[in-house]
Design a protein around this motif. Structure first.
Motif, PDB file in Angstrom:
ATOM      1  N   LEU A 215      36.426  22.027  30.118  1.00  0.00           N
ATOM      2  CA  LEU A 215      35.954  23.326  30.599  1.00  0.00           C
ATOM      3  C   LEU A 215      34.856  23.148  31.649  1.00  0.00           C
ATOM      4  CD1 LEU A 215      35.792  25.436  27.312  1.00  0.00           C
ATOM      5  CD2 LEU A 215      37.371  25.744  29.229  1.00  0.00           C
ATOM      6  N   GLY A 216      33.997  22.150  31.449  1.00  0.00           N
ATOM      7  CA  GLY A 216      32.978  21.865  32.449  1.00  0.00           C
ATOM      8  C   GLY A 216      33.588  21.488  33.779  1.00  0.00           C
ATOM      9  N   GLU A 217      34.625  20.656  33.731  1.00  0.00           N
ATOM     10  CA  GLU A 217      35.334  20.278  34.959  1.00  0.00           C
ATOM     11  C   GLU A 217      36.002  21.488  35.598  1.00  0.00           C
ATOM     12  OE1 GLU A 217      35.566  17.566  36.714  1.00  0.00           O
ATOM     13  OE2 GLU A 217      34.381  16.273  35.394  1.00  0.00           O
ATOM     14  N   LEU A 218      36.580  22.343  34.772  1.00  0.00           N
ATOM     15  CA  LEU A 218      37.258  23.527  35.284  1.00  0.00           C
ATOM     16  C   LEU A 218      36.285  24.452  35.997  1.00  0.00           C
ATOM     17  CD1 LEU A 218      39.886  25.261  35.346  1.00  0.00           C
ATOM     18  CD2 LEU A 218      39.161  26.238  33.177  1.00  0.00           C
ATOM     19  N   HIS A 219      35.071  24.529  35.493  1.00  0.00           N
ATOM     20  CA  HIS A 219      34.103  25.455  36.077  1.00  0.00           C
ATOM     21  C   HIS A 219      33.367  24.877  37.281  1.00  0.00           C
ATOM     22  CE1 HIS A 219      31.428  28.908  36.153  1.00  0.00           C
ATOM     23  NE2 HIS A 219      30.434  28.049  36.403  1.00  0.00           N
ATOM     24  N   ALA A 220      32.938  23.615  37.185  1.00  0.00           N
ATOM     25  CA  ALA A 220      32.020  23.102  38.197  1.00  0.00           C
ATOM     26  C   ALA A 220      32.361  21.712  38.708  1.00  0.00           C
ATOM     27  CB  ALA A 220      30.598  23.091  37.628  1.00  0.00           C
ATOM     28  N   GLY A 221      33.485  21.141  38.305  1.00  0.00           N
ATOM     29  CA  GLY A 221      33.821  19.781  38.708  1.00  0.00           C
ATOM     30  C   GLY A 221      35.067  19.703  39.561  1.00  0.00           C
TER      31      GLY A 221
ATOM     32  N   LEU B 115      34.568  36.987  37.400  1.00  0.00           N
ATOM     33  CA  LEU B 115      34.542  36.727  38.842  1.00  0.00           C
ATOM     34  C   LEU B 115      33.131  36.395  39.304  1.00  0.00           C
ATOM     35  CD1 LEU B 115      36.929  39.514  40.227  1.00  0.00           C
ATOM     36  CD2 LEU B 115      37.260  37.039  40.429  1.00  0.00           C
ATOM     37  N   LEU B 116      32.147  37.146  38.817  1.00  0.00           N
ATOM     38  CA  LEU B 116      30.768  36.873  39.203  1.00  0.00           C
ATOM     39  C   LEU B 116      30.276  35.559  38.623  1.00  0.00           C
ATOM     40  CD1 LEU B 116      29.211  40.440  38.788  1.00  0.00           C
ATOM     41  CD2 LEU B 116      29.870  39.287  40.909  1.00  0.00           C
ATOM     42  N   ARG B 117      30.684  35.264  37.396  1.00  0.00           N
ATOM     43  CA  ARG B 117      30.307  33.984  36.774  1.00  0.00           C
ATOM     44  C   ARG B 117      30.867  32.808  37.561  1.00  0.00           C
ATOM     45  NH1 ARG B 117      33.535  32.388  31.513  1.00  0.00           N
ATOM     46  NH2 ARG B 117      35.081  32.198  33.178  1.00  0.00           N
ATOM     47  N   ASP B 118      32.130  32.893  37.939  1.00  0.00           N
ATOM     48  CA  ASP B 118      32.811  31.752  38.549  1.00  0.00           C
ATOM     49  C   ASP B 118      32.540  31.608  40.040  1.00  0.00           C
ATOM     50  OD1 ASP B 118      33.853  31.363  36.049  1.00  0.00           O
ATOM     51  OD2 ASP B 118      35.821  32.200  36.507  1.00  0.00           O
ATOM     52  N   ASP B 119      32.357  32.734  40.743  1.00  0.00           N
ATOM     53  CA  ASP B 119      32.241  32.695  42.209  1.00  0.00           C
ATOM     54  C   ASP B 119      30.861  33.029  42.727  1.00  0.00           C
ATOM     55  OD1 ASP B 119      34.939  32.116  42.177  1.00  0.00           O
ATOM     56  OD2 ASP B 119      35.566  34.178  42.566  1.00  0.00           O
ATOM     57  N   GLY B 120      29.950  33.454  41.864  1.00  0.00           N
ATOM     58  CA  GLY B 120      28.625  33.816  42.317  1.00  0.00           C
ATOM     59  C   GLY B 120      28.596  35.245  42.859  1.00  0.00           C
ATOM     60  N   PRO B 121      27.462  35.644  43.453  1.00  0.00           N
ATOM     61  CA  PRO B 121      27.331  37.019  43.950  1.00  0.00           C
ATOM     62  C   PRO B 121      28.445  37.387  44.928  1.00  0.00           C
ATOM     63  CG  PRO B 121      25.202  35.917  43.974  1.00  0.00           C
ATOM     64  CD  PRO B 121      26.222  34.870  43.658  1.00  0.00           C
ATOM     65  N   ARG B 122      28.978  38.590  44.764  1.00  0.00           N
ATOM     66  CA  ARG B 122      30.030  39.100  45.652  1.00  0.00           C
ATOM     67  C   ARG B 122      29.746  40.567  45.953  1.00  0.00           C
ATOM     68  NH1 ARG B 122      35.937  37.104  43.714  1.00  0.00           N
ATOM     69  NH2 ARG B 122      36.423  38.053  45.726  1.00  0.00           N
ATOM     70  N   SER B 123      30.254  41.016  47.079  1.00  0.00           N
ATOM     71  CA  SER B 123      30.001  42.398  47.473  1.00  0.00           C
ATOM     72  C   SER B 123      30.818  43.354  46.617  1.00  0.00           C
ATOM     73  CB  SER B 123      30.339  42.604  48.943  1.00  0.00           C
ATOM     74  OG  SER B 123      31.753  42.624  49.134  1.00  0.00           O
ATOM     75  N   ARG B 124      30.343  44.573  46.532  1.00  0.00           N
ATOM     76  CA  ARG B 124      31.065  45.600  45.795  1.00  0.00           C
ATOM     77  C   ARG B 124      32.459  45.806  46.364  1.00  0.00           C
ATOM     78  NH1 ARG B 124      27.800  49.345  42.741  1.00  0.00           N
ATOM     79  NH2 ARG B 124      25.635  48.617  42.622  1.00  0.00           N
ATOM     80  N   VAL B 125      32.558  45.760  47.681  1.00  0.00           N
ATOM     81  CA  VAL B 125      33.862  45.965  48.320  1.00  0.00           C
ATOM     82  C   VAL B 125      34.825  44.855  47.935  1.00  0.00           C
ATOM     83  CG1 VAL B 125      35.070  46.037  50.545  1.00  0.00           C
ATOM     84  CG2 VAL B 125      32.884  47.253  50.261  1.00  0.00           C
ATOM     85  N   GLU B 126      34.364  43.597  47.980  1.00  0.00           N
ATOM     86  CA  GLU B 126      35.214  42.464  47.599  1.00  0.00           C
ATOM     87  C   GLU B 126      35.645  42.548  46.146  1.00  0.00           C
ATOM     88  OE1 GLU B 126      33.538  38.847  50.431  1.00  0.00           O
ATOM     89  OE2 GLU B 126      32.543  39.283  48.540  1.00  0.00           O
ATOM     90  N   LEU B 127      34.730  42.922  45.284  1.00  0.00           N
ATOM     91  CA  LEU B 127      35.043  42.996  43.867  1.00  0.00           C
ATOM     92  C   LEU B 127      36.034  44.107  43.570  1.00  0.00           C
ATOM     93  CD1 LEU B 127      31.461  42.431  42.430  1.00  0.00           C
ATOM     94  CD2 LEU B 127      33.424  40.934  42.060  1.00  0.00           C
ATOM     95  N   ALA B 128      35.830  45.264  44.195  1.00  0.00           N
ATOM     96  CA  ALA B 128      36.764  46.373  43.979  1.00  0.00           C
ATOM     97  C   ALA B 128      38.156  45.994  44.452  1.00  0.00           C
ATOM     98  CB  ALA B 128      36.268  47.620  44.693  1.00  0.00           C
TER      99      ALA B 128
ATOM    100  N   ALA C 226      20.627  22.739  26.542  1.00  0.00           N
ATOM    101  CA  ALA C 226      20.255  23.307  27.834  1.00  0.00           C
ATOM    102  C   ALA C 226      20.347  24.816  27.786  1.00  0.00           C
ATOM    103  CB  ALA C 226      21.165  22.761  28.941  1.00  0.00           C
ATOM    104  N   LEU C 227      19.640  25.459  28.697  1.00  0.00           N
ATOM    105  CA  LEU C 227      19.827  26.871  28.989  1.00  0.00           C
ATOM    106  C   LEU C 227      20.453  26.980  30.363  1.00  0.00           C
ATOM    107  CD1 LEU C 227      16.592  28.770  27.870  1.00  0.00           C
ATOM    108  CD2 LEU C 227      18.664  28.286  26.570  1.00  0.00           C
ATOM    109  N   THR C 228      21.435  27.871  30.503  1.00  0.00           N
ATOM    110  CA  THR C 228      22.053  28.113  31.800  1.00  0.00           C
ATOM    111  C   THR C 228      21.893  29.579  32.168  1.00  0.00           C
ATOM    112  OG1 THR C 228      24.299  28.842  31.200  1.00  0.00           O
ATOM    113  CG2 THR C 228      23.837  26.474  31.075  1.00  0.00           C
ATOM    114  N   ASP C 229      22.074  29.855  33.454  1.00  0.00           N
ATOM    115  CA  ASP C 229      22.106  31.252  33.877  1.00  0.00           C
ATOM    116  C   ASP C 229      23.516  31.805  33.684  1.00  0.00           C
ATOM    117  OD1 ASP C 229      23.641  30.221  35.957  1.00  0.00           O
ATOM    118  OD2 ASP C 229      22.072  30.441  37.474  1.00  0.00           O
ATOM    119  N   GLY C 230      23.735  33.017  34.134  1.00  0.00           N
ATOM    120  CA  GLY C 230      25.032  33.641  33.950  1.00  0.00           C
ATOM    121  C   GLY C 230      26.149  32.993  34.733  1.00  0.00           C
ATOM    122  N   GLY C 231      25.799  32.199  35.750  1.00  0.00           N
ATOM    123  CA  GLY C 231      26.789  31.433  36.495  1.00  0.00           C
ATOM    124  C   GLY C 231      26.999  30.040  35.940  1.00  0.00           C
ATOM    125  N   LEU C 232      26.363  29.753  34.809  1.00  0.00           N
ATOM    126  CA  LEU C 232      26.482  28.510  34.049  1.00  0.00           C
ATOM    127  C   LEU C 232      25.788  27.319  34.703  1.00  0.00           C
ATOM    128  CD1 LEU C 232      30.191  28.787  32.798  1.00  0.00           C
ATOM    129  CD2 LEU C 232      28.137  30.052  32.103  1.00  0.00           C
TER     130      LEU C 232
END
Length: 394
Positions: A191-197, A17-30, A91-97
Motif C-alpha cells: 500500500l505504501g508503494e501504491l500511494h507514494a512509491g 482524490l485529495l488524499r492521493d493527488d493533493g490540493p485540486r481546484s473545485r472545478v477539477e474535482l467537480a 509516525a503521524l501523517t497528514d491527510g495526504g499521508l
C-alpha cells in the motif's frame, strides 16, 4: 475534532482524490466526480463542516472567475505503527499521508503483545501531544505476521511468539479512541508503494518483502488483494524442497528457510566456522555472532563468500517469482526489505532467473526493481491502510 467520515460514495471519492493527488481546484474535482455545481457544493459543505476538507487558496486561472483549491483539512492526522523483527516505529501523517513526525526504538517481540502494543500507544500519544491533537483520525498497524484482518489480530506466527489472536486492533482503539486497522507488513508496504512509491504508476504489481520473514503484497486493479481469509501473498512458507533446512514454522524446505535473514546468517556462520570467509570469521570473533547486516557489509566490501550466499538466496527467491509472475502477470515486481548494500547483487541474480525462466509474454517487458521508499513504505502504507477505512462511505 468532529471527524465522522464521508456520508456517501461521492464524498468518499472526493476525499481520496485529495488524499492521493493533493490540493485540486473545485472545478477539477467537480469534473472528476461528474457532479453538477449545486450537488458538488453541497458535498463539499458537508465535508467542511465535519473538518475533513478545507480551502487552500486560489486555483490557477482558467479564464473567467478563479476557482479555489481544496485539500484534506490540516487537522486530519493519521497514526502509523510498524512493528518489525527487532524495532518499533510510529509516525503521524497528514491527510495526504506524508509523515510529519516519527519515533522509533528497538524492541523484543518476545516481551509479548501487551508490552509492545502498550509502547506503540505511548509513542503515538507522545507524538499526538507534541502536535497538540486531542484525537487522531485513525491508526494503521503493520505486523510481521499473518493477520486476520476482520478480527484485527495476528494468527499463528513463529515470528510473534505469544501473539496468536491477540486483539491488537481493539487494544489500540480502546486506548486512543479512534478507528484502527491492522494487516501484515507485506500488504502494508505494498500500500505504501501504491500511494507514494514506484507502484503508484501501476495498477497491477507484486511487492516482495524480504528480511526475517518473507511475504508478498498483491495489488490488482489498483486495489490490495487479500484473498478469502486475508492469506494471499504468504509465500514465505511455500516449500522449495522436501529435504531442505528446518523452518521456524516447523516444516522443512520453506522459502523463508532458504532466503530469509535467518537463513543468510546460518550459512554465514557455517562459512565462518569452516574457514571459507575470513571477513565473516573476523566479525564473528569480534561480536560473538553474525547478523544479516554483517553479511551485507561483507558482500558490499567484496567478500566473495558473502556475495555467493546472497546470490544463492536470491536465486531461490527468483525461482519462486517465476511461478508468481507466470500466474499473476504483474506489470512490475518491487522488492523491499533487503539488508542495506546487497540490493544490486540480489537484484541481478533475481532478474537473471526470472527473465531466463519466465515466458516472454509474462516477463518480457516487466521491470524488477528495488523499492525506493526504504523504511517509509510501512509507515506510509499503514496510514494508507487506515485512511482507506476512514475515507470510505458509511
Amino acid at each position: 475534532m468532529t471527524l465522522i467520515g464521508p456520508e456517501n460514495p461521492d464524498q468518499a471519492r472526493l476525499l481520496r482524490l485529495l488524499r492521493d493527488d493533493g490540493p485540486r481546484s473545485r472545478v477539477e474535482l467537480a469534473d472528476a466526480l461528474g457532479l453538477n455545481r449545486n450537488r458538488f457544493i453541497a458535498e463539499v459543505d458537508r465535508l467542511t463542516a465535519q473538518g475533513l476538507v478545507e480551502t487552500a487558496g486560489p486555483a490557477a486561472s482558467r479564464g473567467g472567475r478563479r476557482s479555489s483549491l481544496l485539500r484534506v483539512a490540516g487537522q486530519v492526522r493519521f497514526g502509523a505503527v510498524a512493528v518489525g523483527a527487532g524495532r518499533l516505529d510510529v509516525a503521524l501523517t497528514d491527510g495526504g499521508l506524508t509523515p510529519l513526525s516519527r519515533l522509533g526504538e528497538p524492541i523484543d517481540l518476545r516481551d509479548g503483545p501487551e508490552a509492545v502494543v502498550g509502547r506503540a500507544v505511548e509513542l503515538l500519544g507522545k507524538l499526538r501531544a507534541e502536535a497538540g491533537l486531542s484525537r487522531l483520525a485513525g491508526v494503521g498497524v503493520a505486523l510481521p505476521a499473518p493477520v486476520a484482518v476482520r478480527e484485527g489480530s495476528p494468527v499463528s506466527s513463529p515470528a510473534l511468539p505469544g501473539w496468536h489472536q491477540f486483539p491488537v486492533r481493539d487494544a489500540i482503539a480502546a486506548e486512543l479512541g479512534c478507528p484502527v486497522q491492522v494487516d501484515n507488513d507485506a500488504n502494508v508496504m505494498a500500500l505504501g508503494e501504491l500511494h507514494a512509491g514506484t507502484g503508484r504508476a501501476f495498477d497491477d504489481f507484486l511487492y516482495v518483502k524480504l528480511g526475517s520473514a518473507i511475504g508478498c503484497g498483491l495489488v490488482l486493479g489498483g486495489t490490495l488483494y487479500r484473498g478469502a481469509t486475508s492469506g494471499a501473498g504468504d509465500i514465505g512458507h511455500l516449500r522449495l524442497a522436501d529435504d531442505g533446512p528446518l523452518c521456524d514454522c516447523g516444516n522443512t524446505g520453506c522459502v523463508e528457510a532458504y532466503c530469509g535473514d535467518g537463513a543468510l546468517v546460518r550459512e554465514a556462520l557455517a562459512a565462518a566456522h569452516g574457514g571459507r570467509a575470513a571477513a565473516l570469521a573476523d566479525r564473528l570473533a569480534e561480536a560473538g555472532t553474525l547478523t544479516a547486516a554483517d553479511v551485507a557489509r561483507a558482500a558490499t566490501a567484496g567478500d566473495r563468500t558473502a556475495q555467493t550466499l546472497v546470490r544463492d538466496g536470491a536465486r531461490r527467491l527468483g525461482q519462486v517469482l517465476v511461478g508468481l509472475v507466470s500466474f499473476f502477470n504483474p506489470a512490475i515486481v518491487i522488492i523491499g526489505g533487503a539488508a542495506p548494500g546487497i540490493g544490486p547483487v540480489l537484484l541481478a541474480e533475481i532478474r537473471g532467473v526470472v527473465y531466463r525462466r519466465s515466458t516472454p509474454l509474462a516477463a518480457g517487458s516487466m521491470p524488477i526493481v528495488l523499492s525506493d521508499l526504504d523504511d517509509r513504505a510501512a509507515l506510509v502504507g499503514a496510514a494508507r491502510l487506515i485512511s482507506d477505512q476512514v475515507f470510505a462511505a458509511r
